[in-house]
Design an enzyme around this catalytic site. Sequence first.
Site, PDB file in Angstrom:
ATOM      1  N   GLU A  65      16.980   1.130 -31.908  1.00  0.00           N
ATOM      2  CA  GLU A  65      16.409   0.067 -30.880  1.00  0.00           C
ATOM      3  C   GLU A  65      15.670  -0.802 -31.803  1.00  0.00           C
ATOM      4  OE1 GLU A  65      13.302   1.686 -28.428  1.00  0.00           O
ATOM      5  OE2 GLU A  65      13.706   0.282 -26.841  1.00  0.00           O
ATOM      6  N   ASN A  86      16.430  -6.110 -23.932  1.00  0.00           N
ATOM      7  CA  ASN A  86      16.296  -5.127 -25.040  1.00  0.00           C
ATOM      8  C   ASN A  86      17.683  -4.746 -24.929  1.00  0.00           C
ATOM      9  OD1 ASN A  86      15.823  -2.936 -26.812  1.00  0.00           O
ATOM     10  ND2 ASN A  86      14.220  -2.319 -25.705  1.00  0.00           N
ATOM     11  N   LYS A 120      19.398  -2.999 -22.094  1.00  0.00           N
ATOM     12  CA  LYS A 120      18.556  -1.756 -21.424  1.00  0.00           C
ATOM     13  C   LYS A 120      18.293  -1.948 -20.188  1.00  0.00           C
ATOM     14  CE  LYS A 120      14.373   0.844 -23.082  1.00  0.00           C
ATOM     15  NZ  LYS A 120      13.397   0.925 -24.121  1.00  0.00           N
ATOM     16  N   GLU A 143       7.069  -3.181 -22.224  1.00  0.00           N
ATOM     17  CA  GLU A 143       8.522  -3.702 -21.947  1.00  0.00           C
ATOM     18  C   GLU A 143       8.710  -4.165 -20.801  1.00  0.00           C
ATOM     19  OE1 GLU A 143      11.752  -1.441 -23.633  1.00  0.00           O
ATOM     20  OE2 GLU A 143      10.404   0.208 -24.269  1.00  0.00           O
ATOM     21  N   CYS A 197      16.946   3.900 -25.654  1.00  0.00           N
ATOM     22  CA  CYS A 197      15.898   4.470 -25.719  1.00  0.00           C
ATOM     23  C   CYS A 197      15.492   5.276 -24.386  1.00  0.00           C
ATOM     24  CB  CYS A 197      14.522   3.910 -26.184  1.00  0.00           C
ATOM     25  SG  CYS A 197      13.119   4.789 -26.478  1.00  0.00           S
ATOM     26  N   ASN A 236      12.451   4.315 -29.928  1.00  0.00           N
ATOM     27  CA  ASN A 236      11.124   4.083 -30.371  1.00  0.00           C
ATOM     28  C   ASN A 236      10.104   4.928 -29.600  1.00  0.00           C
ATOM     29  OD1 ASN A 236      10.457   1.466 -32.704  1.00  0.00           O
ATOM     30  ND2 ASN A 236      12.422   1.059 -31.271  1.00  0.00           N
TER      31      ASN A 236
END
Length: 313
Positions: free
Chosen positions: A47, A110, A127, A146, A172, A197
Site C-alpha cells: 500500500e 488510496n 480503497k 486517512e 490494507c 501499512n
Amino acid sequence: MSRIVTVGIAQMGPIARSESRQDVVARLLALMQDAARMGCDLVVYTEAALTAFFPHWLITDEEELDSYFERAMPNPAVQPLFDAAARLGIGFHLGYAELDFSTGRKRRFNTSILVGKDGGIIGKYRKVHLPGYVEPRPGEPFQNLEKRYFEVGDLGFPVWHAFGGRVGMMVCNDRRWPEAYRVMGLQGVELVVLGYNTPVHNPAMPQTDDLGNFHNQLVMQAGAYQNGTFVAGVAKAGVEEGVDQIGQSCVIAPSGELMVQCTTLGDELQVARCDLDLCTSYKTSIFNFEKHRRPEHYGLIVERTGAGDVLGR
Ligand code: CDT
C-alpha cells in the site's frame, strides 16, 4: 490440468520521509528483478509503496500534502517499473496515493493498480474502508489521518480476468472486512492481492497490540478459505519515521493455509506457486455459493412495509 501463477510478494522496509521517488523505485526495481529471476508471473508491492505512510502525521500545507500523491499513472518517476515489467515479462501490483481531477475537482484516493506482463494497466482499485479520523489527536504517538486525506473509493471491488485467472485487489484495512472478499468471491475471484501499512501499536485499542500479527493472518486466512481464493498480502514493515509496523507478508492458499511468509522487517521477496485450479475444488464443493449460500434466509431487512419486512436476497 493446472493453472500455476507464480506470485512474488515484495515486502518493503521503512521509507524515510526524505527518500525520493527515484530511490524508492530503485528499491522496487531490485525486488522486481529478483522476482523475475525466480520465475514470478506477478510481483505484489504494498500500500502507498512510493512514499512514507504520510497519514501518520498532520500535514497542513496543501503543496506538501500533494507531494505524496501521483497525478498520473504511469508518470516519469515510476515509468522505469512499467518498462522493466514489459522487458522482463512480469506483471505487478502497486499501491499509491492518487490525485484525481477527472470530475473537475481535486479528489484524493488510496489506490492500487494491476499491471500486466506487457507493462499495461489492467485495472485500478480505490480503497473503500478508510480507518482513522479527520481531526488530529494531539498527544497520540502518531496519527491515523486517512479519513482526512482520502475519499472513500468509488470503483467497488471488481475482479479482472488476468494471469490466467480472476484477480481482485483490496487495500490494507479492507482485508479486515468479510464483505470485501465476498463481493469478489461472488465474482469468482481466485487471487486477491493487497498491501498494508499496519502499526504494531493501536492508540485507540492498545489492548490488541500483541494481536496485530495474529489478526493480520486471521482475516486473510478466513477470507481466502471462505471464498476459495488465494490471498497475497504485502506489508510496509519496520520502524518508519518513528512508527513501528508489522511485517509477516504472506501468501495464503484457498485451504486457508499459509504458503510463504516474510521473516524480516525489511525489503524482502518470497515466492509462492499458486495453482488457481485449487480454488475450483472449494468453489464447487463446500463453498458452492449457488448450491449452499442462502442470503434470502439471512434476515437482512431491505425494506419495511406496512405488510411486513422485505428480506434481502
Ligand atoms: N493502512 C491501514 O489501513 N492501516 C490500518 C490500521 C488500523 S489500526 C489497527 C489497518 O487496518 O491495518
